[in-house]
Design a protein around this motif. Sequence first.
Motif, PDB file in Angstrom:
ATOM      1  N   LEU A  71       0.881  -1.370   0.171  1.00  0.00           N
ATOM      2  CA  LEU A  71       0.246  -0.362   0.014  1.00  0.00           C
ATOM      3  C   LEU A  71       0.847   1.941   0.427  1.00  0.00           C
ATOM      4  O   LEU A  71       0.759   1.792  -0.833  1.00  0.00           O
ATOM      5  N   GLU A  72       1.630   1.428   1.219  1.00  0.00           N
ATOM      6  CA  GLU A  72       2.874   2.484   1.104  1.00  0.00           C
ATOM      7  C   GLU A  72       3.356   3.063   0.128  1.00  0.00           C
ATOM      8  O   GLU A  72       3.270   3.851  -1.104  1.00  0.00           O
ATOM      9  N   SER A  73       4.168   1.619  -0.431  1.00  0.00           N
ATOM     10  CA  SER A  73       5.026   1.349  -1.960  1.00  0.00           C
ATOM     11  C   SER A  73       4.214   2.303  -3.363  1.00  0.00           C
ATOM     12  O   SER A  73       5.111   2.695  -4.373  1.00  0.00           O
ATOM     13  N   MET A  74       3.085   2.003  -3.624  1.00  0.00           N
ATOM     14  CA  MET A  74       2.380   2.090  -4.504  1.00  0.00           C
ATOM     15  C   MET A  74       1.481   3.142  -4.672  1.00  0.00           C
ATOM     16  O   MET A  74       2.221   4.355  -5.402  1.00  0.00           O
ATOM     17  N   GLU A  75       1.528   4.198  -3.372  1.00  0.00           N
ATOM     18  CA  GLU A  75       0.877   5.358  -3.439  1.00  0.00           C
ATOM     19  C   GLU A  75       2.296   6.311  -3.203  1.00  0.00           C
ATOM     20  O   GLU A  75       1.736   7.232  -3.583  1.00  0.00           O
ATOM     21  N   GLU A  76       2.789   6.263  -2.234  1.00  0.00           N
ATOM     22  CA  GLU A  76       3.995   6.946  -1.828  1.00  0.00           C
ATOM     23  C   GLU A  76       5.447   6.981  -2.483  1.00  0.00           C
ATOM     24  O   GLU A  76       5.490   7.474  -1.790  1.00  0.00           O
ATOM     25  N   ARG A  77       5.295   5.733  -2.971  1.00  0.00           N
ATOM     26  CA  ARG A  77       6.459   5.622  -3.651  1.00  0.00           C
ATOM     27  C   ARG A  77       7.997   5.173  -2.532  1.00  0.00           C
ATOM     28  O   ARG A  77       9.139   5.932  -3.092  1.00  0.00           O
ATOM     29  N   GLN A  78       7.411   4.771  -1.493  1.00  0.00           N
ATOM     30  CA  GLN A  78       8.702   4.581  -0.406  1.00  0.00           C
ATOM     31  C   GLN A  78       8.286   3.655   0.433  1.00  0.00           C
ATOM     32  O   GLN A  78       6.828   2.796   0.137  1.00  0.00           O
ATOM     33  N   VAL A  79       9.437   2.866   1.338  1.00  0.00           N
ATOM     34  CA  VAL A  79       9.018   2.087   2.237  1.00  0.00           C
ATOM     35  C   VAL A  79       9.588   2.756   3.209  1.00  0.00           C
ATOM     36  O   VAL A  79      10.751   2.529   3.562  1.00  0.00           O
ATOM     37  N   THR A  80       8.668   2.118   5.133  1.00  0.00           N
ATOM     38  CA  THR A  80       9.213   2.247   5.837  1.00  0.00           C
ATOM     39  C   THR A  80       9.079   1.322   7.054  1.00  0.00           C
ATOM     40  O   THR A  80       7.878   0.938   6.695  1.00  0.00           O
TER      41      THR A  80
END
Length: 344
Positions: free
Chosen positions: A129-138
């Motif tokens: 979810l995060e990578s697809m929308e914000e193009r980052q990984v936490t």
Amino acid sequence: MTTYDDRSSLTDLTAVVERVRSSVESVIEGKPEVVRLSLTVLLAEGHLLIEDVPGVGKTMLAKTLARSIDCSVRRIQFTPDLLPSDITGVSIWDQQRRDFEFKPGAIFAQIVIGDEINRASPKTQSALLESMEERQVTIDGQTYELPSPFMVVATQNPVEMEGTYPLPEAQRDRFMARVSVGYPSVEAELQMLDVHGGVSPLEDLQPVAHAHDIVKLIEAVRGVHVAEPVRRYAVDLVAATRTHPDLRLGASPRATLHLLRAAKASAALSGREYALPDDVQALAVAVLAHRLLPTAQAQLNRRTSEQVVQEILQRTPVPSAPQQSGLGIGRSAPAYPQQPPRSL
């Protein structure tokens, strides 16, 4: 650095798209509209969901698109035992440094192929979810940026429901478009037997474009002009899904944004610096249908989301054709009075 203020540079970039298109169509026979939609999503900075029955070339399409571009590619086979850390990565304790070291997961690639995404558990699906929308990984409070361009191409089989977990609404909404490959025509299937009967053409496929070429194309797409009537038309289409009696969930504002971006990419693929209502119409079903949830009564009546979108397209007034002036690339551009087309 190439600028987009002169027409020759855009022509050169358009030639890059044609090379990629020809490369993909050399493997995926008889499906030019599917290939065009895949390139549209790529240039619009979106993600693509390929949904169809087994054996029609879903994974082949994703792998061919990835191999035609000289960029980093990772393939993830989604299974019930796949963990979120397999996708995002994990922090491992380093004895020598006496500190945690981050090991990137499969998501750290420019094109990520997710095969049969609905076979993984909801917990693993949510790792995207995060990578697809914000193009980052936490991970562990640390944020890592993903490379550019970045695209997730996921496949799923709609008929094999045993051992699958349907994608939640939040996940489907992050896919810009959904496409079905469909069965090939008789001629295309005969050609497939000739081409694929011996060695797979994918093995000899060479990259025809570099990642930085795609980045330049994406920048060019961002500069495509969308006049106010066309923007309002896209908003009217999406708003109609929220009040339609056959739908219990309409499209989100993110869907409006995706529809606009896809229309701009479609215009660029057609060699235009401006988007038309035709671009919005052509992409409405692919961009909106997979986000909609029909009511129970509509399902009993076998009404599909695609049929509802087609009905909305017929009912929603299309902006009237304005007078034309001699702007554009090889054709006339709509002379909307609100704002002239920007140069790419």
